[in-house]
Design a protein around this motif. Sequence first.
Motif, mmCIF file in Angstrom:
data_model
loop_
_atom_site.group_PDB
_atom_site.id
_atom_site.type_symbol
_atom_site.label_atom_id
_atom_site.label_comp_id
_atom_site.label_asym_id
_atom_site.label_seq_id
_atom_site.Cartn_x
_atom_site.Cartn_y
_atom_site.Cartn_z
ATOM 1 N N VAL A 26 6.027 14.534 76.782
ATOM 2 C CA VAL A 26 6.009 14.534 75.316
ATOM 3 C C VAL A 26 7.054 15.483 74.725
ATOM 4 C CG1 VAL A 26 4.208 16.305 75.083
ATOM 5 C CG2 VAL A 26 4.467 14.556 73.312
ATOM 6 N N ASP A 27 7.303 16.606 75.360
ATOM 7 C CA ASP A 27 8.291 17.534 74.826
ATOM 8 C C ASP A 27 9.721 17.049 75.065
ATOM 9 O OD1 ASP A 27 8.422 19.926 73.325
ATOM 10 O OD2 ASP A 27 9.161 21.021 75.080
ATOM 11 N N ALA A 30 10.285 14.083 71.983
ATOM 12 C CA ALA A 30 10.054 14.349 70.565
ATOM 13 C C ALA A 30 11.344 14.121 69.783
ATOM 14 C CB ALA A 30 9.569 15.782 70.373
ATOM 15 N N ALA A 34 12.711 16.892 64.576
ATOM 16 C CA ALA A 34 11.324 17.264 64.300
ATOM 17 C C ALA A 34 11.207 18.753 64.016
ATOM 18 C CB ALA A 34 10.428 16.887 65.476
ATOM 19 N N HIS A 36 9.237 22.301 64.123
ATOM 20 C CA HIS A 36 8.430 22.929 65.164
ATOM 21 C C HIS A 36 7.172 23.545 64.570
ATOM 22 C CE1 HIS A 36 11.395 22.756 68.522
ATOM 23 N NE2 HIS A 36 12.236 22.610 67.500
ATOM 24 N N CYS A 202 2.249 17.629 71.491
ATOM 25 C CA CYS A 202 2.276 16.387 70.730
ATOM 26 C C CYS A 202 3.468 16.377 69.788
ATOM 27 C CB CYS A 202 0.988 16.208 69.922
ATOM 28 S SG CYS A 202 0.804 17.368 68.544
ATOM 29 N N PHE A 203 3.767 15.213 69.267
ATOM 30 C CA PHE A 203 4.595 15.116 68.062
ATOM 31 C C PHE A 203 4.006 14.034 67.192
ATOM 32 C CE2 PHE A 203 6.960 12.107 70.814
ATOM 33 C CZ PHE A 203 7.109 11.003 69.970
ATOM 34 N N GLU A 205 4.894 11.526 63.556
ATOM 35 C CA GLU A 205 5.874 11.060 62.577
ATOM 36 C C GLU A 205 5.211 10.050 61.657
ATOM 37 O OE1 GLU A 205 9.094 9.536 64.917
ATOM 38 O OE2 GLU A 205 7.762 8.441 66.270
ATOM 39 N N CYS A 262 -0.887 18.169 63.005
ATOM 40 C CA CYS A 262 0.472 17.620 63.082
ATOM 41 C C CYS A 262 0.561 16.273 62.370
ATOM 42 C CB CYS A 262 0.908 17.495 64.536
ATOM 43 S SG CYS A 262 1.400 19.067 65.292
ATOM 44 N N ARG A 274 6.553 18.608 65.685
ATOM 45 C CA ARG A 274 6.216 18.704 67.113
ATOM 46 C C ARG A 274 5.522 20.029 67.382
ATOM 47 N NH1 ARG A 274 12.043 18.706 69.885
ATOM 48 N NH2 ARG A 274 10.831 18.916 71.827
ATOM 49 N N TRP A 275 4.703 20.020 68.446
ATOM 50 C CA TRP A 275 4.031 21.258 68.870
ATOM 51 C C TRP A 275 3.845 21.201 70.376
ATOM 52 C CZ3 TRP A 275 -0.862 21.416 71.257
ATOM 53 C CH2 TRP A 275 -1.322 22.705 71.553
#
Length: 764
Positions: A26-27, A30, A34, A36, A202-203, A205, A262, A274-275
Amino acid sequence: MDKFGKSQSVKRTEDVRFLTGEGRYVDDIAPQNALHGFVLRSSVAHADITTLDVSEARAAEGVHLVLTAQDLLAEGVDIAMAATTMKNRDGSMGANPVRPVLATDRVRFVGEAVAMVFAETLSQARDAAELIDFDYEDLDTHMDLCAGGPAIHEDAPDNIALDWEMGDEGVADAAMAKATKRFNFEIGDNRIIVNSMEPRGCFAEWEDDRVHLAFNGQGVWGAKGHLADMMHLDPEQVRVTNPDVGGGFGMKSMTYPEYIVCAVAARKLKRAVRWMSERTEAMLSDHGGRDLTCSVEMGFDDSNKLVGYKVHSRFNLGAYNSQFGQAIQTMLFSRVFPSVYDIQETYLRVEGIYTNTTQVDAYRGAGRPEAIYLIERAMDYAAREIGVDPWELRRRNFIAPEAFPYKSSANEIYDVGDFPRVLSRLETFADRAGFEARRNASEAKGMLRGMGLCYYIESILGDPSENAKVEFNEDGTVSIYVGTQSNGQGHETVYAKFLSDQTGIPADIIDVVQGDSDRIAKGGGTGGSRSVTVQNNATLATVEVIVASFTPFLAAKMGVEEAEVMFDDEAFRSEGSNESYTMLEAAALARSEGREDLLTHEATAKLPARSFPNGGHVAEVEIDPETGVARVDRYTVVDDFGNLINPMLAEGQVHGGVAQGLGQALMEQVVHDEDGQLLTASFMDYAMPRADDLPMIKFTTEAVPSTANIMGMKGCGEAGTVGSMAAVANAMQDALAPRGVKRSDMPYTPHRVWQMLKEGASGA
């Protein structure tokens, strides 16, 4: 097994991608623009919030948004996180206090999310979080696994979340009264941190009035439902995806607060956010596992037959109900109660306790390892008290092979089993006969040696239904859409190979599609050892649909009746025609004639019953009495997984599970101080097993195919953990007993073992 697969040890095709840095975690994926996210978390375990001023943080450089619970409410978000509740013994429902996405008026554990900052860079978000004025008034903490103490929730003034029971206590007591040998034991099961290789992340949108959440979880449909409900969106406005996932182990099956925040931020900002959790942050906020203490009563007759079994379990829920916690320690714990032993007079009472710690939820095995660890430790203790061989005590009490199908005291139907046969195979495979010579050799070196046995049973869990869809693509490849989610188990290899075995389509042109709620209408995700059995059952149903759909089309081409066309796992053939068509040739022909209806096929299938994998683990440990250092010197497993599709992958799952159980037994332990501060919040303080902590693991299977599914499979994903904890712990007890140590609990760290030996020598 030939009818449903070749049972071949095929190497995992996805490993090439992972080992060459081509994984799509996931990272990695992203969106580049995005924002942060950074979470401000509580630094105290229990306090009333007196001030939460985010104005300075909102004005900080690079910051686009700061969200608190009040902001979420202003956005129309339902901030109550999902949780399970069970009925109490008296028929009332267990406590159900609200767990807010972000803390409202009180914080209840160190690491609880209070606010979330979104900025251009992670450094800017972190710096801005330090500008938040977060003040509070400390409250006393409740850290003990018992009722009473400072109330964490108003609607649970005694900190009892649940008081549940199964069975008739009076009947169990009456049986116990007739026992000629009765024993009482107190057995602990230490708390662990899951520590998946890839932390949570996660991210999110927002595009075209829809939210897309990508997170590294164990399925997409739970999160999709939670997002739709909490954000008051139509389900069609929510897309959830899981990319590659670096380990789940049950911990990643939940919807966590960061995912909700998010999604809200992406909608409000109309920009991707994103996180990604950092390791200490994960240790503070990921749901933990185990953490229970059980009081056990066992009664035996003169022939050493178990006639009564009572358990009073007290388990830690943490500060709130979790998504599965109450169900895990009641329904799932009881599912394998009382394991492989033929006894009906049982009683189980479960009390769930709130403490000022992170929630405790699903961890590999989810209730089954706890139940098996308990009874297998108790059986070993009872054997010592009676003065009999622990192997023979188990044999004496096994459910007999001729008793199947067998209805347990938990009303579970065990379809098949031959526990004596598996145990005998294990006894030979582990070279039990040579143990005394190995023990003497250890003693000659000044070392202590012990052998420990665990015989386990578990059940596959989760939704017994699953979906599969097969598409024939224009480029000649084939896609299979599945409802489960790989977290590293090798699903891509297994599902492609299984479909290949049923259809003759080369596995290397089959693309396995998972983890996308837009592309897959429904699925049960991964957990509870369900994936391969349930998913392949759906694949078989889909293959039947494919064959049935192509048959009339091809019968017309061959000039024969439909009933004359047969498919033999490689091609459609008919005795009345010289023509034959492979599955790919049939699809190409259908495409050439515009028969789009023959290019996509889908089916849902439901298992008629659960299957019950079982088997035996034997550990041999060696202890240095001068230092307390213990190592597992030999480890042997004989499992009954029924029929296997890919034995090598099954063995790999067992190896990983053994490592996790061994880690809990020898070194892993969560420690909080009296104020609720986590003292094991980094790998400097929380020990994890390394390669040199494990021996070579001998593994084989002794299959008794299940009758609960057409493939004869039983599942295997969690079996290694279920069996290993008690095997290692019983081996440690066996080694320590000659030095006067009568009872012992995990983890067997050097200091604890040294202390046990010192107390044993003094008779304490």
